[in-house]
Scaffold this active site. Structure first.
Site, mmCIF file in Angstrom:
data_model
loop_
_atom_site.group_PDB
_atom_site.id
_atom_site.type_symbol
_atom_site.label_atom_id
_atom_site.label_comp_id
_atom_site.label_asym_id
_atom_site.label_seq_id
_atom_site.Cartn_x
_atom_site.Cartn_y
_atom_site.Cartn_z
ATOM 1 N N SER A 121 0.906 -1.229 -0.047
ATOM 2 C CA SER A 121 0.180 0.019 0.050
ATOM 3 C C SER A 121 0.883 1.262 -0.036
ATOM 4 O O SER A 121 2.047 1.312 0.762
ATOM 5 C CB SER A 121 -0.713 0.107 1.175
ATOM 6 O OG SER A 121 -1.440 1.343 1.351
ATOM 7 N N TYR B 209 -2.169 -0.092 10.160
ATOM 8 C CA TYR B 209 -2.595 -0.816 8.855
ATOM 9 C C TYR B 209 -1.208 -0.650 8.020
ATOM 10 O O TYR B 209 -0.808 -1.515 7.360
ATOM 11 C CB TYR B 209 -3.783 0.032 8.127
ATOM 12 C CG TYR B 209 -3.713 -0.252 6.368
ATOM 13 C CD1 TYR B 209 -4.093 -1.731 5.981
ATOM 14 C CD2 TYR B 209 -3.594 0.434 5.445
ATOM 15 C CE1 TYR B 209 -4.425 -1.765 5.056
ATOM 16 C CE2 TYR B 209 -3.659 0.214 4.361
ATOM 17 C CZ TYR B 209 -3.901 -1.039 3.917
ATOM 18 O OH TYR B 209 -4.060 -1.295 2.619
#
Length: 341
Positions: free
Chosen positions: A127, A152
């Site tokens: 990501s 995350y």
């Protein structure tokens, strides 16, 4: 080829499965169909895939060790596309344990499966959030990513390190993909485009964080899939010479260590768009103005993302091309049809 796609009921996973089936491959898709967002959307994505006889769906949680062991013991996959994960930055602030189970424990099960089954290439989702508090633009895979601002993001950086370790120890070719703000039809309901569209059509105000001083490298889903497919065909060898098709390694380490068959790529549009411009495009396409509720920056968020895709272009010859105007138009059309709005 016989291919595994984890997270096949998800946004990117369902599109990738469709593309791979179109190319004539057989696809095993797994997903736990959790309720992080509306389950019916996930079911509808899978229903579309199951119209193809070469698609097999298995409801399975990647954190289920026995289930994953059995899956890899009973199959021989030519590629593994690992897209399953607990997504969302803000959700990680209130539900941290699920990120550890899915993004770390689950990823370990993927790596172990690939190791014991001698999978020729593992392609996994990272990501753009790994860049965290970085301010140097555009974000390059050669940049240090030592300052994540959400759990995350930390789990995604951990995935890259875990993959590097398995590539080093067991010669498993791995490729990590840092996706930049993926959007389009069949997208995730927790993403800004989805939330804005729903609110505008309902005549409700939209929440605009950091008082609108945000920029995102919005990347259309078709471009993401093209990048994933092209990268999957370029299996890293770990052999690095000036003439080789290779790229810079992550975490500021320069050229990838000789002998480690691993790579990391950015896949982004390379054209940051301001949040207020994005909202204006959406309002124009919907045909309605909205009330903007201006709010401060949210914990775990970053003000700007901007992908350096030089390595992607160098090795695959591909660079995302879809203008945000076209992408927003396609999304609104799908949303109105799907939700009869």
């Amino acid at each position: 080829m016989r291919l595994l796609v984890t997270g096949a009921a998800g946004f990117i996973g369902s599109y990738l499965s469709t593309r791979l089936l179109t190319e004539g491959h057989s696809v095993v898709g797994i997903d736990n169909l959790n309720d992080y967002y509306e389950v019916q959307l996930k079911i509808d994505r899978v229903d579309r895939l199951q119209k193809n006889p070469r698609f097999q769906f298995i409801k399975l949680d990647i954190a289920d060790k026995k289930g994953m062991d059995d899956l890899f013991a009973g199959e021989r996959f030519d590629r593994v596309f690992h897209l399953a994960a607990q997504a969302g930055v803000r959700y990680s602030l209130t539900n941290p344990h699920v990120y550890i189970e899915s993004n770390l424990v689950g990823f370990l099960h993927i790596l172990e499966g690939c190791r014991h089954s001698a999978v020729p290439h593992l392609i996994y989702a990272s990501s753009s959030s790994v860049y965290g508090a970085n301010t140097k633009m555009p974000f390059s895979v050669a940049d240090s990513v030592d300052h994540p601002v959400s759990l995350y993001a930390a789990t995604k950086k951990a995935n890259e390190l875990m993959a590097h370790c398995y590539s080093h120890l067991y010669r498993i070719p791995t490729t990590g993909l840092r996706f930049f703000t993926v959007y389009g039809p069949w997208g995730r309901p927790d993403m800004a485009l989805f939330l804005f569209t729903k609110a505008i059509l309902a005549g409700k105000p939209i929440d605009v964080f950091n008082y609108g001083e945000m920029e995102r490298d919005f990347t259309y889903i078709d471009d993401i899939i093209e990048g994933v497919v092209r990268v999957s065909e370029k299996i890293p060898t770990g052999i690095v010479k000036p003439s080789d098709d290779d790229c810079t390694a992550p975490n500021g380490s320069g050229i990838a260590a000789v002998g480690v068959p691993t790579r990391v790529f950015n896949i982004g549009n390379h054209r940051p768009v301001s949040l207020m411009t994005f909202i204006a495009l959406l309002e124009k396409e919907i045909g309605k103005q909205s009330e903007h509720r201006m709010l401060p920056m949210q914990p775990g968020d970053v003000p700007k993302t901007f992908a350096d895709v030089e390595d992607l272009v160098k090795i695959t010859g591909f660079s995302p091309v879809t203008p945000v105007e076209e992408g927003v138009k396609r999304f609104v059309k799908w949303y109105r049809e799907y939700y009869r709005a």
